[in-house]
Design an enzyme around this catalytic site. Structure first.
Site, short mmCIF file in Angstrom:
data_model
loop_
_atom_site.label_atom_id
_atom_site.label_comp_id
_atom_site.label_asym_id
_atom_site.label_seq_id
_atom_site.Cartn_x
_atom_site.Cartn_y
_atom_site.Cartn_z
N HIS A 197 0.75 -1.18 0.09
CA HIS A 197 -0.01 0.02 -0.07
C HIS A 197 1.01 1.39 0.08
O HIS A 197 1.89 1.28 0.72
CB HIS A 197 -0.86 0.12 1.26
N ASP A 234 -15.77 1.75 6.80
CA ASP A 234 -14.78 2.67 6.40
C ASP A 234 -15.45 3.84 5.57
O ASP A 234 -15.25 5.10 5.75
CB ASP A 234 -13.64 2.24 5.69
N ARG A 243 -15.46 11.67 9.09
CA ARG A 243 -14.18 12.22 9.21
C ARG A 243 -13.79 13.45 8.42
O ARG A 243 -13.36 14.56 8.85
CB ARG A 243 -13.09 11.21 9.11
N SER A 302 -8.13 2.78 8.81
CA SER A 302 -8.91 2.96 7.64
C SER A 302 -8.14 2.14 6.38
O SER A 302 -8.72 1.44 5.69
CB SER A 302 -9.11 4.44 7.37
N LYS A 338 -8.67 -2.26 5.01
CA LYS A 338 -8.99 -2.51 3.47
C LYS A 338 -7.96 -3.29 3.02
O LYS A 338 -8.01 -3.91 1.93
CB LYS A 338 -9.07 -1.16 2.85
N1 URA Z 1 -6.53 6.70 2.64
C1 URA Z 1 -7.48 5.96 3.49
O1 URA Z 1 -7.87 4.90 2.68
N2 URA Z 1 -7.98 6.44 4.55
C2 URA Z 1 -7.73 7.41 5.28
O2 URA Z 1 -8.08 7.45 6.34
C3 URA Z 1 -6.53 8.23 4.64
C4 URA Z 1 -6.10 7.88 3.54
#
Ligand code: URA
Length: 432
Positions: free
Chosen positions: A84, A163, A170, A185, A189
């Protein structure tokens, strides 16, 4: 079981207390089922923003987010490993890296995202390829990953729904930039893919989410801690993002550059990062002779063949791998030249990203459409010596009305001076 009401849990966190696992699971379940009103959810997010979360709290929050939706089922006889990146300008690493690493004998089930603002998104870049499908059901995602050992696709609504709801809250309550909330978050994922190993590329610099090494290190440590607590071998690399990565910024032009890396070429910084992340992914997955395998997959063309296989599996035209001219291109080009002699001292990655976006390569809001053929090509990077009249960058566009603002941004991004700048390392440190 804590038996605390949501109000009591908010007060406990607001006062600096640690939430029980039950408080966190009830909170996430209530947010997803909509039994907790937005004002209470927002208050909890703000309390977390100011008070932070412990490692056990974060592990539970991440698990609860994963459990809010379907899990991906990817049967695989070999280790599953992913990468990631926190995102940057010209970051087309995934396009080369996922097939390259898969060609070394592991499975890379990569869920990726779209670009917003000055940074691009892997899915948008892949959609430059005619027919390429990024919207796949969890079942199709698992089938392609198992059969081909690699996939890059978007997140379906059925995966980690918590999320999406929490991120929207947020976004509207100024609590996005909280390290525990960002970490849970992102990690929810990734961990939903059922990985054995994960490598994080945390970008640091003017064009990145984290502008200082200290913030990037804190984010890296938090995410590595979450990965470990879920039994996933996780490591993070902090990498520079003061200037764009590689020479191409846009979509189709970035795909062309990623193909060049798989041919053993491409710009030095991009090729180095792909190789380094590839080696780290294989090592984290417990594969022996990682560096040798990566080199062999580049030299033999196995990584390139894997990219073509992935494109075909996802409905795209695999001929682009041999004939990149099949990708969309722009009707017009404008060269930006230097007005003096000297060294390129810095290139503001954010301004270059904004220039590409203003030409149509990116979006200001999620509803904007992308023009895949447009973008910016850099001819000079930091440290290059230039003479008056040399080309610094070329804008590629279809709508001439958009070129003026993009030119201004590119001119503003380049700083030329008499002093030769010190070369900053691309790979700053590893957190594991
Ligand atoms: N990318 C994400 O997937 N979540 C976040 O909170 C910030 C960047």
């Amino acid at each position: 079981m804590s038996g605390r009401s949501v109000r009591e849990a908010i007060r406990h966190k607001r006062n600096g207390g640690e939430l029980e696992a039950e408080d966190i699971r009830d909170f996430v379940a209530g947010v997803v089922r909509r039994t907790i009103p937005d004002y209470q959810a927002a208050a909890m997010l703000m309390a977390i923003y100011f008070r932070g979360m412990s490692v056990p709290e974060l592990a539970t929050l991440t698990s609860a987010m994963i459990e809010s939706g379907e899990r991906l089922s990817i049967p695989s006889a070999v280790p599953k490993v992913d990468k990631h990146s926190t995102g940057g300008v010209g970051d087309k690493v995934s396009l080369s890296l996922a097939p390259l690493v898969a060609a070394c004998g592991v499975t890379v089930p990569m869920m990726s995202g779209r670009g917003l603002g000055h940074t691009g998104g892997t899915l948008d870049k892949l959609e430059s390829i005619r027919g390429f499908r990024t919207a796949l059901s969890p079942k199709e995602f698992g089938r392609i990953a198992t059969r081909h050992g690699v996939i890059i696709a978007g997140q379906s609504d059925r995966i980690v729904p918590a999320d999406r709801i929490l991120y929207a809250l947020r976004d509207s309550t100024a609590t996005v930039s909280s390290i525990p909330l960002i970490s849970s978050s992102i990690m929810s994922k990734k961990l939903v893919e059922g990985l054995d190993a994960l490598v994080l590329d945390i970008k640091v610099g003017a064009g990145a989410f984290m502008e200082t090494v200290e913030d990037a290190r804190r984010l890296a440590r938090t995410m590595v801690g979450i990965g470990r607590s879920h039994g996933v071998a996780t490591r993070a690399l902090l990498t520079g993002m003061d200037e764009p990565l590689g020479l191409e910024v846009g979509n189709a032009n970035e795909v062309v550059e990623a193909i060049a890396v798989l041919r053993g070429g491409g710009p030095a910084d991009l090729a180095l990062l792909v190789r380094t992340l590839g080696v780290n992914m294989l090592e984290a997955a417990g594969v022996d002779g990682a560096a040798h395998r990566i080199e062999r997959s580049l030299e033999s063309g196995a990584g390139l063949a894997k990219l073509a296989e992935m494109i075909r599996a996802q409905g795209g035209d695999p001929r682009v791998v041999e004939q990149p001219e099949r990708l969309p291109s722009a009707a017009h080009a404008r060269r930006i030249r230097t007005t003096g002699d000297g060294y390129v001292t810095s290139i503001d990655a954010r301004d270059i990203g904004l220039a590409a976006m203003s030409l149509g390569a990116g979006r200001q809001t999620m509803e904007d459409r992308i023009d895949h053929g447009v973008g910016v090509t850099l001819s000079a990077k930091v440290g290059h010596e230039v003479r008056r009249g040399d080309v610094l960058a070329t804008l590629r566009f279809n709508d001439p009305a958009l070129a003026g603002r993009a030119s201004d941004l590119v001119e503003r991004a380049y700083v030329i001076s008499d002093l030769q700048p010190d070369r900053q390392p691309l790979i700053l440190e590893t957190v594991s």
